[in-house]
Design a protein around this motif. Structure first.
Motif, short mmCIF file in Angstrom:
data_model
loop_
_atom_site.label_atom_id
_atom_site.label_comp_id
_atom_site.label_asym_id
_atom_site.label_seq_id
_atom_site.Cartn_x
_atom_site.Cartn_y
_atom_site.Cartn_z
N GLY A 1 24.17 -0.56 -8.82
CA GLY A 1 24.82 -1.35 -7.64
C GLY A 1 23.72 -1.60 -6.53
O GLY A 1 23.00 -0.80 -6.35
N ASN A 2 23.90 -2.67 -6.00
CA ASN A 2 22.73 -3.16 -5.06
C ASN A 2 23.17 -2.74 -3.67
O ASN A 2 24.17 -2.25 -3.44
N TYR A 3 21.93 -2.75 -2.81
CA TYR A 3 22.13 -2.37 -1.26
C TYR A 3 22.49 -1.21 -1.17
O TYR A 3 22.99 -0.67 -0.26
N SER A 4 21.89 0.04 -1.94
CA SER A 4 22.42 1.29 -1.84
C SER A 4 21.33 2.29 -0.78
O SER A 4 20.38 1.92 -0.71
N PHE A 5 22.11 3.08 -0.37
CA PHE A 5 21.57 4.14 0.70
C PHE A 5 20.92 3.34 1.96
O PHE A 5 19.86 4.02 2.48
N GLN A 6 21.34 2.34 2.40
CA GLN A 6 20.97 1.57 3.48
C GLN A 6 21.16 2.50 4.90
O GLN A 6 22.45 3.02 4.83
N TYR A 7 20.44 2.61 5.71
CA TYR A 7 20.64 3.48 6.79
C TYR A 7 20.84 4.98 6.66
O TYR A 7 21.62 5.60 7.63
N CYS A 8 20.46 5.40 5.54
CA CYS A 8 20.71 6.95 5.43
C CYS A 8 19.61 7.67 5.92
O CYS A 8 18.28 7.55 6.04
N HIS A 9 19.74 9.10 6.26
CA HIS A 9 18.86 9.96 6.62
C HIS A 9 18.91 11.25 5.86
O HIS A 9 19.92 11.85 5.55
N ASN A 10 17.63 11.80 5.87
CA ASN A 10 17.78 13.04 5.18
C ASN A 10 18.49 13.20 3.85
O ASN A 10 19.38 13.54 3.40
N VAL A 11 17.76 12.66 2.73
CA VAL A 11 18.25 12.42 1.28
C VAL A 11 17.21 12.96 0.19
O VAL A 11 15.94 12.86 0.62
N GLU A 12 17.51 13.73 -0.56
CA GLU A 12 16.44 14.18 -1.86
C GLU A 12 17.65 14.08 -2.97
O GLU A 12 18.56 14.32 -3.21
N ILE A 13 16.54 13.53 -4.07
CA ILE A 13 17.23 12.89 -5.03
C ILE A 13 16.28 13.27 -6.29
O ILE A 13 14.86 13.31 -6.28
N HIS A 14 16.76 13.95 -7.43
CA HIS A 14 16.33 14.48 -8.55
C HIS A 14 16.55 13.50 -9.80
O HIS A 14 17.85 13.78 -10.01
N ASN A 15 15.84 13.28 -10.89
CA ASN A 15 16.30 13.03 -12.01
C ASN A 15 17.45 11.83 -12.03
O ASN A 15 18.44 12.02 -12.58
N ALA A 16 16.94 10.92 -11.61
CA ALA A 16 18.04 9.64 -11.28
C ALA A 16 17.33 8.37 -12.03
O ALA A 16 16.41 8.19 -12.22
N ILE A 17 18.32 7.61 -12.31
CA ILE A 17 17.92 6.27 -12.82
C ILE A 17 18.83 5.33 -11.56
O ILE A 17 20.18 5.40 -11.69
N ILE A 18 18.36 4.36 -10.96
CA ILE A 18 18.87 3.66 -9.72
C ILE A 18 18.63 2.46 -10.26
O ILE A 18 17.53 1.82 -9.87
N ASP A 19 19.55 1.27 -10.60
CA ASP A 19 19.28 0.02 -10.73
C ASP A 19 19.99 -0.37 -9.37
O ASP A 19 21.20 -0.61 -9.15
#
Length: 283
Positions: free
Chosen positions: A149-167
């Protein structure tokens, strides 16, 4: 705690302002606001078909449930949620939520989901059709995650991501303090206008990645053969494993490429200080 088991409800507000309630194998049919203004609610093996079932709820557990497409905008203006082993077919899930933990959940129609949420933990979550996911959300931890999904995480703060596949086209725009570990991010225009975006052991693909970034950090990342015109007007410190097709007008910092750079474009449009140090080891 009152237990309601093997029942069906519909219409407007059938369980409005109830508290300390456990639902087992309950179906909420078409209608609105079934559990509005409630607290201390458990829903196990339930089916939700009506709109807006959980609004203004404080403290709720949802386990092994189904939210059909009709249960749109299901969880808004609430806090202290635990959701596990659930299928969400409804769009616009999770809005203005605080303190939520979601595990082993699939959301195949995640349009406009997770907006304005705070203190979010996702484990083993899959989302699809997730345009504008996580708009304006803060304090997020994600593990073992798959997103389309497009346009993800816009204007986010303090994010931690592990072991992801993001399209996702246009992921992480205007974010602050995001770190992504051991992940694959596919989609053009990644991370524009971000501040302190950190990518560790990540694979990046898509044209014009990571432009207009401030204090970008990349550690042991790779760029795909379509990730051209990278880093325009960014300040960064990056180590990249493998070849890079092209780098254009980075503003400042350093780029070390443990491979070959197809093209370095430094032209009259570079912005001050224009002193980024680019090192190519050629393997």
């Amino acid at each position: 705690m009152e237990i309601i088991k093997d029942k069906e409800f519909g219409g407007e507000r059938p369980l409005f302002a109830t508290h300390d309630l456990k639902l087992e194998n309950v179906t909420i049919h078409a209608g609105e606001s079934a559990l509005k203004e409630c607290s201390n609610i458990e829903a196990i093996d339930c089916r939700f078909e009506g709109k807006y079932p959980f609004w203004h709820v404080d403290g709720f557990i949802i386990r092994n449930c189904l939210f059909t497409e009709g249960a749109r905008a299901a969880l808004w203006y609430s806090k202290n949620l635990e959701m596990t082993d659930t299928l969400v077919e409804a769009p616009k899930m999770f809005r203005e939520l605080r303190n939520m933990r979601v595990e082993r959940v699939k959301i195949p129609n995640a349009l406009e989901t997770l907006w304005h949420c705070e203190n979010v933990v996702l484990n083993e979550v899959e989302v699809s059709k997730a345009d504008y996911l996580f708009m304006h959300s803060d304090n997020i931890v994600i593990n073992n995650y798959r997103q389309q999904g497009n346009y993800s995480f816009q204007y986010c703060h303090n994010v931690e991501i592990h072991n992801a596949i993001i399209d996702s086209k246009d992921a992480f725009w205007n974010t602050e303090d995001v770190t992504v570990y051991d992940s694959e991010i596919n989609g053009e225009y990644l991370g524009w206008h971000s501040k302190r975006l950190r990518l560790v052991n990540c694979k990046i693909s898509g044209t014009q990645p990571l432009c207009y970034c401030t204090d970008l950090i990349m550690e042991n990342c790779t760029l795909g053969d379509d990730a051209d015109l990278a880093f325009e007007y960014s300040t960064l410190n990056a180590t990249i494993d493998g070849d890079v097709i092209s780098i254009k007008n980075p503003r400042s910092g350093s780029i070390t490429v443990n491979g070959k750079i197809g093209e370095i474009i430094i032209d009259k449009n570079i912005k001050a200080p224009g002193d980024c140090k680019i090192t190519e080891t050629k393997g």
